[in-house]
Design an enzyme around this catalytic site. Structure first.
Site, PDB file in Angstrom:
ATOM      1  N   ASP A   1       0.510   9.687  -4.825  1.00  0.00           N
ATOM      2  CA  ASP A   1       0.583   7.755  -4.591  1.00  0.00           C
ATOM      3  C   ASP A   1       0.008   6.862  -6.044  1.00  0.00           C
ATOM      4  O   ASP A   1       0.358   6.159  -6.263  1.00  0.00           O
ATOM      5  CB  ASP A   1      -0.388   7.841  -3.745  1.00  0.00           C
ATOM      6  CG  ASP A   1       0.239   8.324  -2.407  1.00  0.00           C
ATOM      7  OD1 ASP A   1       0.777   7.725  -2.195  1.00  0.00           O
ATOM      8  OD2 ASP A   1      -0.748   8.501  -1.814  1.00  0.00           O
TER       9      ASP A   1
ATOM     10  N   ARG B   1      -6.484  10.026  10.210  1.00  0.00           N
ATOM     11  CA  ARG B   1      -7.252  11.338  10.899  1.00  0.00           C
ATOM     12  C   ARG B   1      -8.418  11.472  12.045  1.00  0.00           C
ATOM     13  O   ARG B   1      -8.551  11.797  12.963  1.00  0.00           O
ATOM     14  CB  ARG B   1      -6.682  12.697   9.749  1.00  0.00           C
ATOM     15  CG  ARG B   1      -5.530  12.542   9.128  1.00  0.00           C
ATOM     16  CD  ARG B   1      -5.816  13.746   8.723  1.00  0.00           C
ATOM     17  NE  ARG B   1      -4.629  13.845   7.921  1.00  0.00           N
ATOM     18  CZ  ARG B   1      -3.186  13.957   6.745  1.00  0.00           C
ATOM     19  NH1 ARG B   1      -4.119  12.268   6.816  1.00  0.00           N
ATOM     20  NH2 ARG B   1      -2.335  14.176   6.704  1.00  0.00           N
TER      21      ARG B   1
ATOM     22  N   GLY C   1       3.629   4.880   6.827  1.00  0.00           N
ATOM     23  CA  GLY C   1       4.573   6.305   6.833  1.00  0.00           C
ATOM     24  C   GLY C   1       3.410   7.323   7.753  1.00  0.00           C
ATOM     25  O   GLY C   1       4.228   8.061   8.534  1.00  0.00           O
TER      26      GLY C   1
HETATM   27  C1  S3P Z   1      -0.541  11.455   2.904  1.00  0.00           C
HETATM   28  C2  S3P Z   1       0.663  12.292   2.784  1.00  0.00           C
HETATM   29  C3  S3P Z   1       1.346  11.538   1.225  1.00  0.00           C
HETATM   30  C4  S3P Z   1       0.811  10.141   0.860  1.00  0.00           C
HETATM   31  C5  S3P Z   1       0.792   9.084   1.594  1.00  0.00           C
HETATM   32  C6  S3P Z   1      -0.403   9.582   3.117  1.00  0.00           C
HETATM   33  C7  S3P Z   1      -1.013  11.680   4.356  1.00  0.00           C
HETATM   34  O1  S3P Z   1       3.286  11.269   1.969  1.00  0.00           O
HETATM   35  O2  S3P Z   1       1.951   9.476  -0.414  1.00  0.00           O
HETATM   36  O3  S3P Z   1       0.060   8.055   0.753  1.00  0.00           O
HETATM   37  O4  S3P Z   1      -2.465  10.772   4.911  1.00  0.00           O
HETATM   38  O5  S3P Z   1      -0.726  12.633   4.738  1.00  0.00           O
HETATM   39  P1  S3P Z   1       3.850  12.301   1.792  1.00  0.00           P
HETATM   40  O6  S3P Z   1       3.283  13.342   2.826  1.00  0.00           O
HETATM   41  O7  S3P Z   1       5.387  11.255   2.343  1.00  0.00           O
HETATM   42  O8  S3P Z   1       4.009  12.997   0.541  1.00  0.00           O
END
Ligand code: S3P
Length: 440
Positions: A324, A31, A99
């Protein structure tokens, strides 16, 4: 990442002692770069996590016009292009294993007049993106994706995008953030309704960058509004240590006899600190010392001493604040006395791997007693006795499976063979060095 897997045997080690620091928080690092890229002027960042996931975000933002420079270890600067100023990238954006990079950048691109193709590794290419294309599509963005709404995927933004009110159907900070980031360049008020609170770094940091963002509470839900188009002012950010990385050392120190380890500067935001509470409920001796604020986030030094852990029934309501950390909690449970039951963890099936099945298989292979249910694991622990060990366990390109099973190896008879340690570099490149250094 190199082309061939790097297997490694994690053998039992002596007690973990002394003081360590884990790298910067991954969520806050992503971020910091993204918001810096949307501010006009120079944002300075200290303590940035230099893992592959965060570097993928930096590369993608560079491809869209931001100037991002590394000055030294963890010391970075970003010259942003301003909200609305992202430029058309000329090649596909490689998101690697990340992700968070993928879903948050999709949000940013959705309200810019540009189009980008996002690609990723085999793990990321299997993960569901429909959860973000749905709300971003309502805002006017267009998507061409691979079957099952997966990567490779092309997103074409809409200018001007349309503000929406979106109630999150899954507890996901990534989905929440994607919609709020699209809202930054959308005229009017974009609203996200969050029935179950998830990590709140996007809200806190966007406010810090000067966005007109409000959080209200109504009928037990969080109502987050952002007014666009926003103007972001550059910031100076200090990234606290990542509680999700500290988690591996917390459990390692709890389960290895004779350990007394202090982990300094760990982020203790209540939306992230669930594991500490659960380990304490299991009888873990974890003391929070020198509690303070770093970069607007609560931080503490954690003193962790070897403890006889007791199995418990984990309340599913705590899951979002430790989402996590379940792989490493499963390792703690395998060495605790009695039964640990977890439930409400369907989301673990769509992380970097299906973490319920990956951990059930890996722990069973090294001799733990694990039953896999649709939404959780039931684990009968050894009461502190070493696991037999063995392997190789399959990590499925998932850093947290690799690190969790490395910790399991510390309390095993013959060590645990992990099939591939390369993924550890996505979030915690110094993991193995710190582990060697802490063990006496
Ligand atoms: C994250 C949100 C989580 C987490 C990921 C980091 C983030 O995922 O598992 O490692 O930085 O917003 P989800 O939003 O899919 O739960």
């Amino acid at each position: 990442m190199t082309d061939t897997p790097t297997p490694k045997n994690f053998a039992p080690m002596g007690p973990l002692q002394g003081t360590i620091r884990v790298p910067g928080d991954k969520s806050i690092s992503h971020r910091s770069l993204m918001f810096g890229a949307l501010a006009v002027g120079e944002t300075r960042i200290s303590g940035l996590l230099e893992g592959h996931d965060v570097l993928a975000t930096a590369d993608a933002l560079r491809a869209m016009g931001a100037t991002i420079t590394r000055h030294g270890e963890g010391e970075w600067s970003v010259h942003g292009v301003g909200v609305g100023g992202l430029m058309q990238p000329h090649t596909a954006l490689d998101m690697g294993n990340s992700g968070t990079s993928t879903r948050l950048l999709m949000g940013l691109i959705a309200s810019h007049g540009i189009s980008a193709t996002l690609t990723g590794d085999a793990s990321l290419s299997g993960r569901p993106m429909g959860r973000v294309t749905e709300p971003l599509g309502e805002m006017g963005a267009d998507f061409v994706s691979s079957p099952g709404v997966t990567l490779p995927l092309t997103v074409t933004g809409c200018l001007p995008a349309v503000p929406v009110t979106y109630r999150l159907p899954v507890a996901s900070a990534q989905v929440k953030s994607a919609v709020l980031l699209a809202g930054l360049n959308t005229p009017g008020i974009t609203t996200v309704i969050e029935p179950v609170p998830t990590r709140d770094h996007t809200e806190n940091m966007l406010k810090g960058f000067g966005a007109d963002l409000n959080v209200d509470h109504r009928d037990g839900e969080r109502i987050i509004t952002i007014r666009g188009p926003a103007e972001l002012a550059p910031q100076s950010i200090t990234v606290p240590g990542d509680p999700s990385s500290a988690a591996f050392f917390m459990v390692a120190a709890l389960v290895v006899e004779g350990s007394d380890l202090t982990i300094e500067n760990v982020g203790m935001n209540s939306t992230r600190a669930g594991l500490v509470e659960v380990l304490q409920q299991m009888g873990g001796n974890i003391e929070l010392l020198n509690t303070r604020e770093v970069g607007g986030e609560p931080v503490a030094d954690l003193r962790v001493r070897h403890s006889a852990l007791q199995g418990i029934e984990v309340n599913p309501d705590i899951a979002p604040s430790m989402i996590d950390e379940f792989p490493i909690l499963f390792v703690a449970a395998s060495l605790a006395k009695g039964v640990t039951t977890t439930s409400g963890l369907d989301e673990l099936r769509v992380k970097e791997s299906d973490r319920l099945s990956a951990m059930a298989n890996a722990l069973s292979l090294v001799g733990a007693t694990v039953k896999e249910r649709e939404d959780g694991l039931i684990i009968t622990g050894t009461g502190g006795k070493a696991l037999p060990g063995g392997g190789p366990v399959t990590t499925h390109l998932d850093h947290r499976i690799a690190m969790s099973m490395a910790v399991a190896g510390l309390v095993s008879t013959s060590g645990v063979e992990v099939d591939d340690t390369r993924p550890i570099g996505t979030s915690f490149p110094t993991f193995e060095t710190l582990l060697q250094g802490a063990a006496q």
